[in-house]
Design a protein around this motif. Structure first.
Motif, PDB file in Angstrom:
ATOM      1  N   GLU A 135       0.827  -1.211   0.000  1.00 31.77           N
ATOM      2  CA  GLU A 135       0.000   0.000   0.000  1.00 31.77           C
ATOM      3  C   GLU A 135       0.862   1.263   0.000  1.00 31.77           C
ATOM      4  O   GLU A 135       0.486   2.280  -0.594  1.00 31.77           O
ATOM      5  N   ALA A 136       2.030   1.213   0.644  1.00 34.21           N
ATOM      6  CA  ALA A 136       2.958   2.345   0.568  1.00 34.21           C
ATOM      7  C   ALA A 136       3.435   2.540  -0.862  1.00 34.21           C
ATOM      8  O   ALA A 136       3.516   3.677  -1.354  1.00 34.21           O
ATOM      9  N   MET A 137       3.750   1.454  -1.540  1.00 34.29           N
ATOM     10  CA  MET A 137       4.195   1.556  -2.937  1.00 34.29           C
ATOM     11  C   MET A 137       3.095   2.158  -3.806  1.00 34.29           C
ATOM     12  O   MET A 137       3.360   2.984  -4.694  1.00 34.29           O
ATOM     13  N   HIS A 138       1.857   1.763  -3.568  1.00 29.82           N
ATOM     14  CA  HIS A 138       0.746   2.351  -4.320  1.00 29.82           C
ATOM     15  C   HIS A 138       0.675   3.855  -4.087  1.00 29.82           C
ATOM     16  O   HIS A 138       0.517   4.641  -5.035  1.00 29.82           O
ATOM     17  N   THR A 144       1.966  -1.725  -8.550  1.00 30.96           N
ATOM     18  CA  THR A 144       2.081  -2.722  -7.493  1.00 30.96           C
ATOM     19  C   THR A 144       0.795  -3.508  -7.322  1.00 30.96           C
ATOM     20  O   THR A 144      -0.286  -3.025  -7.665  1.00 30.96           O
ATOM     21  N   THR A 145       0.937  -4.704  -6.769  1.00 31.37           N
ATOM     22  CA  THR A 145      -0.229  -5.385  -6.236  1.00 31.37           C
ATOM     23  C   THR A 145      -0.731  -4.597  -5.035  1.00 31.37           C
ATOM     24  O   THR A 145      -0.017  -3.769  -4.474  1.00 31.37           O
ATOM     25  N   VAL A 420       8.152  10.601   3.338  1.00 34.18           N
ATOM     26  CA  VAL A 420       8.125   9.425   4.208  1.00 34.18           C
ATOM     27  C   VAL A 420       8.102   8.164   3.356  1.00 34.18           C
ATOM     28  O   VAL A 420       7.496   8.116   2.280  1.00 34.18           O
ATOM     29  N   ILE A 421       8.776   7.153   3.849  1.00 38.48           N
ATOM     30  CA  ILE A 421       8.786   5.820   3.244  1.00 38.48           C
ATOM     31  C   ILE A 421       8.599   4.810   4.378  1.00 38.48           C
ATOM     32  O   ILE A 421       8.685   5.178   5.555  1.00 38.48           O
ATOM     33  N   MET A 449       0.092   6.941   8.015  1.00 35.11           N
ATOM     34  CA  MET A 449       1.137   7.899   7.635  1.00 35.11           C
ATOM     35  C   MET A 449       1.693   7.608   6.245  1.00 35.11           C
ATOM     36  O   MET A 449       2.057   8.540   5.506  1.00 35.11           O
ATOM     37  N   LEU A 450       1.754   6.333   5.892  1.00 36.01           N
ATOM     38  CA  LEU A 450       2.296   5.973   4.585  1.00 36.01           C
ATOM     39  C   LEU A 450       1.331   6.254   3.440  1.00 36.01           C
ATOM     40  O   LEU A 450       1.723   6.188   2.276  1.00 36.01           O
ATOM     41  N   ALA A 451       0.101   6.583   3.758  1.00 39.92           N
ATOM     42  CA  ALA A 451      -0.898   6.818   2.709  1.00 39.92           C
ATOM     43  C   ALA A 451      -0.675   8.122   1.971  1.00 39.92           C
ATOM     44  O   ALA A 451      -1.183   8.293   0.858  1.00 39.92           O
ATOM     45  N   GLN A 452       0.082   9.066   2.559  1.00 42.20           N
ATOM     46  CA  GLN A 452       0.350  10.359   1.913  1.00 42.20           C
ATOM     47  C   GLN A 452       1.848  10.648   1.982  1.00 42.20           C
ATOM     48  O   GLN A 452       2.290  11.535   2.708  1.00 42.20           O
TER      49      GLN A 452
END
Length: 480
Positions: A135-138, A144-145, A420-421, A449-452
């Motif tokens: 989901e972070a990659m997305h 990504t899957t 952020v990563i 946090m990883l969503a944005q």
């Protein structure tokens, strides 16, 4: 909830094995991606208890027809003629409101004919890692899957120790891999190979069907997709960790987040995977390994490209060789965006490489350095960038020749350089809390946090800053 279709089952039955998931003791939904469910056209999502039974494998949602897919693969360079879904089942395909068709798959749903002695289960830690990182990659804009659900099973799995079990629900453009083609090529099964290739073209690259040589056009399309994907991996400091041919999706999506991780300090030789003892899949080796994998796809397609083997080799060889130039073009586009360059100049690749060399020499954090450059492009003092020395002056001179206004450039750089990563230490903290204490709070906080990743959120940036004391011995582990 889902309107399943099953186009893969139109292929010969030896392409898959039909079977159902093995029920678990006490399925409990611990994460569900409502936004993704909406994208898939899911109307009227049931309550959590029903979702837990569906995505834990105790019940099948209406219309599902589960099957395990057959494939082979080169694992660390060694060919294994039969791998397949040893702990996964494809429930079916779902087309969302825009008509985009995607697979819905359970991982950790029990033994299949391809399990090769394994238990067919997943531990909770790898399930949550794949959920977070995919989901972070997305959110980072990388193909990504996706993660739809995570369900704990109420049962242990046994690895080195007993661990809580879980089932992961993954959504993908498809689960067709380079290894899927290898499976039938190794068996000299021309009928299945052709049917698979025709299915892949229809599913992913329909324009290839109108080409003079459709199967060569399929190879060209996959080469282009993989070149673009790996260039984007490098642009965010991502290391897949296990780039076997069975983990290379022809769709051009990132798939199979096992021992994956993100670099902190820039070093092209960085390896995190505990099973990659010789650095085969190190950060800088990912482009040549992708090309090697594509050469294996080309070998599998030879009988379809030309009946005469020598002629087929002659036709596919330049396509595989084109990967290098395609990758360089995509990588340079990524680096120009990261450096705030809207126009192209001949020396841009050298400017980017000189920066990376300086970052390596000074042990500078990959993500933070580029974010600081975005601030510097907006006129801020170059705080933290002092080790770059004369490179900064060269960069500013290059910016002076670029047409973008400083504010526009800085905004574009912040869209190209995440703040952020999924920092490895924060991911490990979230997994440990869930696995050891059944505390999913850190997982949910990190997930949010990883969503944005590109937003200027001071709290998120502080929480996901580089570790105060980097762990040089940090290792990741395969989810199986």
């Amino acid at each position: 909830m889902f309107a399943f279709t099953h186009s893969y089952q139109a292929l010969p039955e030896r392409c898959y094995a039909r079977l159902g998931p093995v029920p678990v003791a006490a399925p409990r939904l611990v994460a569900f991606n409502h936004a993704l469910a909406d994208e898939l056209g899911a109307a009227g999502a049931p309550d959590e208890a029903v979702l837990a039974r569906w995505f834990g494998g105790n019940e099948l949602p209406a219309g599902a027809a589960p099957m395990a897919l057959a494939y082979a693969g080169h694992q660390f360079g060694h060919f294994v003629p039969q791998l397949g879904d040893g702990r996964a089942l494809l429930l079916g395909e779902v087309a969302g409101p825009g008509g985009r068709r995607r697979d819905v798959q359970l991982k950790g749903s029990g033994r299949t004919p391809f399990s090769r002695g394994g238990d067919g289960r997943s531990a909770l830690g790898p399930v949550l890692r794949e959920y977070l990182v995919s989901e972070a990659m997305h959110a980072l804009g990388i193909p990504t899957t996706r993660a739809l659900a995570a369900v704990t099973t109420g049962e242990p799995v046994f690895r080195e120790t007993a661990l809580p079990g879980a089932v992961f629900t993954r959504v993908a453009a498809s689960h067709i891999r380079v290894g899927t083609f290898q499976y039938f090529a190794a068996r000299e099964d021309g009928e299945a190979l052709r049917a698979l290739a025709d299915h892949a073209i229809a599913r992913h690259y329909p324009a290839a069907s109108a080409a003079e040589a459709p199967y060569l056009a399929l190879l060209e399309a996959v080469v282009e997709a993989q070149a673009a994907l790996v260039a984007r991996w490098l642009g965010i400091g991502f290391i897949h960790g296990v780039m076997n041919t069975d983990n290379t999706a022809i769709s051009g999506e990132t798939i199979d987040y096992g021992p994956c991780a993100f670099m902190d300090a820039y070093d092209p030789a960085t390896v995190f995977s505990s099973i990659d003892r010789h650095g085969r899949y190190a950060y800088a080796n990912q482009p040549p390994i992708a090309q090697w994998n594509l050469a294996r796809l080309a070998e599998a397609l030879l009988p379809l490209v030309d009946e005469e083997p020598a002629a087929a080799v002659e036709r596919v060889t330049p396509v595989v060789r084109e990967f290098a130039s395609r990758f360089e073009r995509h990588w340079l586009a990524v680096m120009r965006a990261k450096l705030g360059l809207a126009a192209a100049e001949e020396g841009d690749a050298g400017l980017a490489q000189t920066l990376l060399d300086a970052m390596q020499a000074a042990g500078m954090d990959f993500t933070r350095t580029f974010r600081q450059l975005a601030d510097a492009a907006a006129g801020a003092e170059a705080a933290g960038l002092e080790p770059l020395g004369t490179w900064l002056a060269d960069w500013r001179a290059r910016l002076a020749r670029d047409p973008q206004a400083p504010a526009e450039r800085a905004a574009a750089m912040r869209r190209a350089n995440p703040a952020v990563i999924p920092r490895n230490y924060r991911v490990e903290e979230a997994l440990a809390a869930a696995v050891e204490r059944e505390d999913f709070g850190p997982f949910e906080r990190l997930r949010g946090m990883l969503a944005q990743p590109y937003a200027s959120d001071a709290a998120a940036e502080a929480f996901l800053a580089p570790p105060a004391a980097p762990d040089p011995g940090y290792r990741t582990f395969c989810g199986t």
